[in-house]
Structures are given as C-alpha cells and as structure tokens.
Design an enzyme around this catalytic site. Structure first.
Site, short mmCIF file in Angstrom:
data_model
loop_
_atom_site.label_atom_id
_atom_site.label_comp_id
_atom_site.label_asym_id
_atom_site.label_seq_id
_atom_site.Cartn_x
_atom_site.Cartn_y
_atom_site.Cartn_z
CG ASP A 197 -4.84 -12.95 8.30
OD1 ASP A 197 -5.27 -14.07 7.96
OD2 ASP A 197 -5.05 -12.45 9.40
CE LYS A 251 -4.14 1.90 0.37
NZ LYS A 251 -5.04 1.95 -0.78
CG ASP A 257 -6.36 -0.25 -2.98
OD1 ASP A 257 -5.20 -0.58 -3.27
OD2 ASP A 257 -6.71 0.95 -2.94
#
Ligand code: NAD
Length: 355
Positions: free
Chosen positions: A243, A186, A219
C-alpha cells in the site's frame, strides 16, 4: 465476446473518472465487435447513504455475477467522523474478501511525456517499468483489532497458503516480463516477514527456476524505488508495505491520477480501480484525471477478458492523447491550459475510433 461488467462509481471523483472509463470500454466494444453489458452498483459512502451498508447485498451479488468489476473510489469527509458506525473503506475490504481477490497488481511505468510532471529527475525515470504485486486480503489490515482509551492493538497474521498463492501469481507474471522478482519484507524484525522470506526463498526458485529472485527489506526498498527504479521488474510484498510503496512509486509516473490497478484471485474475475482515492478537494470540479480509471479498464480487458490487442489500443490512445497536449491539471505543462475530465476522455476516444 460478451461480458457483464459491474460498475461501482463510488464517491467524490469516482463517478467522474468511471464515466470516462465506461465510455472508453463502449468505444472498444464498437470498434472490435464485442458486447459489454454495464450494470451499476452502490459502494462506499453512496451505499451507506442509500442502504446503511458500505457493501450492500445487491452489490455483493453483482460482484459474484459479473465477469469483471470497475470501481471508482470511495470515502470522503462526510462519512469519516471517528464515531461513524460504518466507514466507506470497509466496503472495499469486504468486497475484496467476497471476490477472493488476493493479489493487487499495480503497474508503474514512466513515460517521457510525463517526466516533467514527476518531482524526480529525468535520469531516475527513464526506462522504469515495474509491476508491483501487493497481497490484498491478509496481514495487519485484516487482523484482530483492540482499542482502549490508552492502548491499541492491530494484529498482523499471514498463513503459508496466503503467502504461497501471491508468490505464485508473481512468478507467473514475471515469466511474461523480464523474469526478475524482488520480494520485499521486514525479516529483520517481523515473524510474518521471516515466514514470507523463507517461503519466497524456497518456492520461487523451485517453481520458477527461470526467474531471478532478490529479497529486500522494506525500508531499503523505499529508498531504492527512488534511486534505481529502472532495475526493478516485479515487486511482490505484503498488504501494508505494498500500500505504502505503491503511493511512493506513483510519484515516478507524474501523478496519482495516472495509476491503474487490478485485483485478481484464482479465476479470471477481477476488480479494477485507479489507485487514487475520492479526492474530495477536487470532486465535482471536472478537474480529475480519468487516465488511472481508463488504464484500469485496459487492465480489465487484458486480465479478465483476455483482450490483449484491445488493452494495448487503450493504453496507446491514453499516451498519444497526453503527447498531443491533452492534459488535466495534475499533469498540465507550465503555462498550458488544462483540459477537463470529460475532454481528456474525448481525447482518448479519438484514438479509439472504429476502423
Ligand atoms: P486521494 O487519492 O483521494 O487524493 C490525494 C491527492 O491527489 C489530492 O490532492 C487529490 O486531489 C489528488 N488526486 C487524486 N486523484 C486524482 C485524480 N484522478 N486527478 C487529479 N488529482 C487527483 O487521497 P486522500 O485525499 O488521502 O483521500 C481522500 C478519500 O479517499 C479518503 O476518504 C480516503 O479514505 C479515500 N481513499 C479511497 C481509496 C479507494 O477508494 N481505493 C484509496 C485511497 C483513499
């Protein structure tokens, strides 16, 4: 070969699925002439009940001595009250740290016999063969935590060394596959991700020039996993992103109950467990799918014991059993009677009879 295998069955459906995985390993030993010694240990809620600790010293010792550890699952409502002094999941985090297993390998492979069990359309499932590598001992799950009545803090930290070692693992494994790595971060928002991307962008091309590298924001990756999963080969990412993305990816394969995982460090010793939890809603009902645990045993044979033909034989036996119509409730075909956990194990064992 001779090997000591630690067996930590844990809570809920953990003991049910682990028993089937152990039967499969016993069958492999008989068929191929190996000697596997199984030694049981306590972990999670069962360990808290017996000793007060989720990862007691006896289990720590077993994990240090064994060639490999097979784990069921931990946790359950009994140990989950907010004021519980110890939580079963803490046992898992402590065990991973004690074993130095910093990379979690989660293969996500679709199979035509299970297309109907996935909520996604067949066209999105054909040819999916992904290896997700999740960093396992750093990041926000292990950072400093603070809590007051009105605020809470979880710190996310990564060091260069932690990032480099998991990227190297990804590079080595990509060389054995289709030679493509997607590094997920990110980096538009997080400094830990900017460090991750800078190191990945420099280390991977330098040390693994044969491997094609792409970088994706987490994302976007969540979206692409559903829209173009077959394009991916190796995905490598930090702890929390991995995860979440692997649970999402499990839906491609049809059921959470199908997915195995391996946790590896620098040596051969590894920790092997299905990715699902203790499933308290079906515990004790003989409904649990043992395939994720059995496929984890196949990964144990491959990565810790170097027994590739044996690992492939187990994987083949699992998918042949499913193709022949032996299916637990989570993957049962409409109108068909599901088989029990033990009967599923029996069906896999039939494919592993001694020559
Ligand atoms: P879960 O994975 O236990 O269950 C989610 C759903 O999937 C449930 O409906 C369950 O019945 C189903 N399911 C899971 N495994 C299955 C199998 N093998 N066969 C058929 N159906 C299966 O997740 P949860 O309900 O969010 O968590 C339950 C407990 O497990 C919690 O205490 C959680 O902390 C713990 N947990 C442990 C681990 C681990 O041990 N590694 C991982 C995840 C969750």
């Amino acid at each position: 070969m001779e090997a000591l295998i630690g067996v930590l069955a844990g809570d809920g459906i953990g003991p049910e699925v682990t028993a089937e995985a152990v039967r499969v390993l016993e069958a492999v030993a008989a068929r191929y002439g190996h000697r596997f010694d199984f030694r049981a240990g306590l972990i999670g809620g069962a360990a808290i009940d017996a000793t007060g600790s989720a990862f007691p010293p006896g289990t720590r010792l077993l994990c240090a001595e064994a060639h490999a550890v097979l784990l069921g699952a931990v946790g359950g409502p009994r140990w989950s009250s907010p004021d519980a002094p110890v939580r079963p999941e803490q046992g898992l985090l402590d065990m991973r740290a004690a074993m130095g297993v910093y990379a979690n390998l989660r293969p996500v492979v679709t199979h035509p016999a299970l297309y109907a069990s996935s909520p996604l359309r067949e066209a999105r499932l054909a040819g999916v063969d992904i290896l997700v590598i999740r960093e396992l001992t750093g990041g926000i799950y292990f950072g400093r935590k603070e809590r007051t009545a009105d605020s809470a803090t979880d710190v996310c930290t990564y060091s260069r060394a932690e990032i480099e070692r998991v990227l190297r693992m990804a590079g080595r494994l990509a060389l054995q596959r289709r030679r493509k790595i997607t590094s997920i971060d990110k980096a538009n928002v997080l400094d830990t991700s900017r460090l991750w991307r800078a190191i990945a962008g420099e280390l991977l091309p330098r040390e693994f020039p044969q491997v094609q590298v792409e970088h994706l924001l987490v994302d976007a990756a969540a979206m692409h996993l559903l829209s173009r999963a077959a394009d991916f080969d190796v995905l490598v990412t930090e702890n929390m992103f991995g995860d979440i993305l692997t649970d999402e990816a499990s839906m491609l394969t049809g059921s959470l109950g199908m997915l195995p995982s391996a946790a590896l460090g620098d040596g051969l010793r590894g920790l092997y467990e299905p990715i699902h939890g203790s499933a308290p809603d079906i515990a004790g009902m003989a409904k649990a799918n043992p395939c994720g645990a059995i496929l984890s045993a196949a990964m144990l044979l491959r990565h810790s014991l170097g027994l590739e033909p044996e690992a492939e034989a187990v994987e083949k036996a699992v998918f042949e059993a499913i193709e022949a119509g032996h299916r637990t409730a989570d993957i049962a075909l409409p109108g068909a009677r599901p088989v029990s956990t033990h009967a599923m194990g029996d069906a896999v064992l039939r494919g592993l009879k001694p020559h």
